[in-house]
Design an enzyme around this catalytic site. Sequence first.
Site, PDB file in Angstrom:
ATOM      1  N   ARG A 147     -18.703  -2.184  16.730  1.00 43.61           N
ATOM      2  CA  ARG A 147     -18.064  -3.468  16.438  1.00 43.61           C
ATOM      3  C   ARG A 147     -16.770  -3.661  17.211  1.00 43.61           C
ATOM      4  O   ARG A 147     -15.908  -2.783  17.253  1.00 43.61           O
ATOM      5  CB  ARG A 147     -17.773  -3.589  14.938  1.00 43.61           C
TER       6      ARG A 147
ATOM      7  N   CYS B 254       0.373  -0.109  10.328  1.00 46.72           N
ATOM      8  CA  CYS B 254      -0.086  -1.118   9.363  1.00 46.72           C
ATOM      9  C   CYS B 254       1.056  -1.857   8.690  1.00 46.72           C
ATOM     10  O   CYS B 254       1.955  -1.249   8.093  1.00 46.72           O
ATOM     11  CB  CYS B 254      -0.964  -0.442   8.306  1.00 46.72           C
TER      12      CYS B 254
ATOM     13  N   CYS C 275       0.847  -1.189   0.000  1.00 44.58           N
ATOM     14  CA  CYS C 275       0.000   0.000   0.000  1.00 44.58           C
ATOM     15  C   CYS C 275       0.883   1.240   0.000  1.00 44.58           C
ATOM     16  O   CYS C 275       1.865   1.312   0.752  1.00 44.58           O
ATOM     17  CB  CYS C 275      -0.915  -0.002   1.218  1.00 44.58           C
TER      18      CYS C 275
ATOM     19  N   CYS D 133     -19.377   3.032   7.409  1.00 49.64           N
ATOM     20  CA  CYS D 133     -18.693   2.303   8.476  1.00 49.64           C
ATOM     21  C   CYS D 133     -17.398   3.053   8.753  1.00 49.64           C
ATOM     22  O   CYS D 133     -16.532   3.150   7.882  1.00 49.64           O
ATOM     23  CB  CYS D 133     -18.405   0.866   8.037  1.00 49.64           C
TER      24      CYS D 133
ATOM     25  N   CYS E  79     -17.109  -8.623   4.417  1.00 47.09           N
ATOM     26  CA  CYS E  79     -16.328  -7.408   4.215  1.00 47.09           C
ATOM     27  C   CYS E  79     -15.076  -7.726   3.402  1.00 47.09           C
ATOM     28  O   CYS E  79     -14.402  -8.727   3.666  1.00 47.09           O
ATOM     29  CB  CYS E  79     -15.930  -6.805   5.551  1.00 47.09           C
TER      30      CYS E  79
END
Length: 370
Positions: A290, A84, A77, A214, A123
């Site tokens: 969540r 991350c 990415c 979300c 998802c």
Amino acid sequence: MAGLLSISEPNADSTTDLLSQPDTHKAARTYSRDDIAQLFDLPLMDLLLKAQTIHREHFVANEIQISTLLSIKTGNCPEDCGYCSQSGHHRDTTKLQAEKRIEVDKVIAAAKRAKATGSSRFCMGAAWKHPSAKDMPYVVELIKEVKALGLETCMTLGMLDTNQAAQLADAGLDYYNHNLDTSRNYYEQVVSTRSYDERLDTIENVRNSGINVCSGNIVGMGESRDDRIDWVHELLKMPKAPESIPVNLLVPIKGTPIGDKVLAEGQLSVLEWIRTIAVARICCPTSYVRLSAGRESLSDSEQALAFMAGANSFFYGDKLLTTGNASQSGDDRLMRELGLTKQFAAPRAPKVLPVMDAMNGHQSQMVLAD
């Protein structure tokens, strides 16, 4: 009962008023930043009581929405998010093996397995800064195929412009995930390749397209409680709070800047995470809250507290993108012990407008976003 009634005694201060005010559809309140700070400062049991009471006013008690998350494109990415492992900026230290897009049939096979084990929402996440034009037909096909299975669909693909959001809406996407991660003030400590306002722009594009939003955070990245307060306040400044709010606890990954820092200095208290969940539930009473990353480290008792705090959604499966998750067999056992039941899927139905060609009389249909 005397102990409970004392919460609303006449001599109560403004913090006590937060406990005693009803939170029904007819008497919903708006929380200021000071109110949110006072909620964080409540005694934990009082906070949990209020959160669970509000939860039961808006959701079926003891019902849990279960999702499965699949990485459809992993690693490399271009973003530099400090937590991350998928960031290309950290690949030399995390040693994460990048993977290209997963074939459609393999994604659908994974969705079928998810449905068979009880998930109602599927998802899909891709390690992109934003999807390219060549990626859009791929993700649109995935949405349509997964929805055909009767599952709710969610995607997290990075930033979206208005046209991309419209394409996903036309395909019938139910939810789009784009986390704020933290407060505006702490954000520059987390990522530099995407601004906070760019995140808000994507959320606005998703909202305007008719897709459910979300958007959550990651606690335990070295931020202060003030940052967690500001994050909740940011949600409330939106025209409408996100329909789904993941509250993640950082899973520190060796080789990432934030992960290494937390591993050296120590992790955030689980109880502070649970406080954050409870405050999110109180301030966003109709949203799904969540339990996401970090749940695998919780004991049964800590998970029970999180559900008491108003969490009513979690990820199923042994893996979340590139980090571990609680085992499915363990989740099934815990749900039985706590008396929790799985929520059925309720996919968003596309709006269909009949169209007739005035020249030849040919009839067709146009799918509209909500």
